[in-house]
Design a protein around this motif. Structure first.
Motif, PDB file in Angstrom:
ATOM      1  N   GLY A 109     -13.954   2.620  10.635  1.00 52.28           N
ATOM      2  CA  GLY A 109     -14.421   3.871  10.062  1.00 52.28           C
ATOM      3  C   GLY A 109     -14.712   3.557   8.546  1.00 52.28           C
ATOM      4  O   GLY A 109     -14.216   2.605   8.064  1.00 52.28           O
ATOM      5  N   GLY A 110     -15.009   4.419   7.973  1.00 46.33           N
ATOM      6  CA  GLY A 110     -15.259   4.463   6.560  1.00 46.33           C
ATOM      7  C   GLY A 110     -15.159   6.062   6.020  1.00 46.33           C
ATOM      8  O   GLY A 110     -15.874   6.911   6.675  1.00 46.33           O
TER       9      GLY A 110
ATOM     10  N   PRO B 260       0.785  -1.246  -0.048  1.00 48.98           N
ATOM     11  CA  PRO B 260      -0.027  -0.170   0.043  1.00 48.98           C
ATOM     12  C   PRO B 260       1.002   1.314   0.254  1.00 48.98           C
ATOM     13  O   PRO B 260       1.781   1.398   0.715  1.00 48.98           O
ATOM     14  N   LEU B 261       0.641   2.240  -0.856  1.00 46.25           N
ATOM     15  CA  LEU B 261       1.144   3.560  -0.814  1.00 46.25           C
ATOM     16  C   LEU B 261       0.331   4.462   0.254  1.00 46.25           C
ATOM     17  O   LEU B 261      -0.490   3.930   0.866  1.00 46.25           O
ATOM     18  N   THR B 262       0.808   5.767   0.338  1.00 52.91           N
ATOM     19  CA  THR B 262       0.393   6.477   1.414  1.00 52.91           C
ATOM     20  C   THR B 262      -1.215   6.445   1.534  1.00 52.91           C
ATOM     21  O   THR B 262      -1.808   6.294   2.672  1.00 52.91           O
TER      22      THR B 262
ATOM     23  N   ASN C  36      -6.677   2.008   4.748  1.00 51.33           N
ATOM     24  CA  ASN C  36      -6.827   0.761   5.510  1.00 51.33           C
ATOM     25  C   ASN C  36      -6.726   0.985   7.103  1.00 51.33           C
ATOM     26  O   ASN C  36      -7.321   0.430   7.832  1.00 51.33           O
ATOM     27  N   VAL C  37      -6.090   2.290   7.559  1.00 54.47           N
ATOM     28  CA  VAL C  37      -5.940   2.500   9.328  1.00 54.47           C
ATOM     29  C   VAL C  37      -7.509   2.792   9.412  1.00 54.47           C
ATOM     30  O   VAL C  37      -8.102   2.468  10.468  1.00 54.47           O
ATOM     31  N   VAL C  38      -8.083   3.757   8.427  1.00 54.53           N
ATOM     32  CA  VAL C  38      -9.455   4.151   8.769  1.00 54.53           C
ATOM     33  C   VAL C  38     -10.372   2.891   8.985  1.00 54.53           C
ATOM     34  O   VAL C  38     -11.174   2.746  10.031  1.00 54.53           O
ATOM     35  N   HIS C  39     -10.202   2.150   8.171  1.00 57.08           N
ATOM     36  CA  HIS C  39     -11.154   0.622   7.932  1.00 57.08           C
ATOM     37  C   HIS C  39     -10.669  -0.192   8.980  1.00 57.08           C
ATOM     38  O   HIS C  39     -11.619  -0.659   9.874  1.00 57.08           O
TER      39      HIS C  39
END
Length: 178
Positions: free
Chosen positions: A70-71, A55-57, A63-66
């Motif tokens: 969260g979404g 994964p790029l930034t 990914n962190v939010v999910h």
């Protein structure tokens, strides 16, 4: 707010400054936003559907939010602060986070969520073009090949001035967007 499509990114010559192109879904208006090279690359990869092996930034952020439940619901380009476009990420719990419109566009493409622009920005900074769908992209590319940052600095009929650097049209090296 008006929904827009992320049409793509182009490079303005001779300065080689990337431009994010947003197209209103409801009228023949386009919003060009000068952006940084890294954000332009992220947007281009997302538009092409390229999935890097790691994964790029922008994907990492999603990914962190999910991961934390969260979404992302939508992205909004909300206004101008001086000569800098402002944006916000709107999450599914109603929380908002300030972002550069270019980062927001990259995230919206990856998360497959809509992008909206404040009515005032479309009205004042939007470029009106009436073309049919078959020739729209080619004519817009032709337009961008001949437009320069200075064309948007006067605050004339094509919209207000913008400052340079990421998310603000004008001369490279200006202040960054917030």
């Amino acid at each position: 707010m008006r929904e827009v499509e992320v049409l793509g990114v182009r490079v303005e010559l001779p300065a080689r400054q990337p431009i994010l192109l947003l197209r209103s879904l409801y009228e023949p208006k386009y919003l060009p936003i000068w952006i940084g090279v890294q954000e332009a690359n992220a947007i281009a990869l997302a538009l092409q559907g390229v999935e890097p092996p790691r994964p790029l930034t922008h994907q990492l952020l999603l990914n962190v939010v999910h991961h934390f439940g969260g979404g992302l619901e939508r992205v909004e380009v909300t206004g101008l602060d001086g000569h800098t476009f402002l944006g916000e990420l709107v999450f599914d719990d109603g929380r908002r986070l300030s972002c550069r419109p270019s980062d927001g566009a990259a995230l919206a493409l990856l998360a497959q969520v809509p992008v909206f622009v404040a009515d005032e920005l479309i009205d004042t900074a939007g470029v009106e073009m009436e073309v049919d769908d078959e020739t729209e992209v080619e004519q817009f590319r032709e337009f961008l090949d001949h437009v320069s940052a200075e064309d948007f600095e006067s605050g004339g009929p094509d919209g207000p001035a913008e400052s340079g650097g990421p998310d603000g049209p004008s001369e490279p090296g200006g202040p960054e967007a917030r």
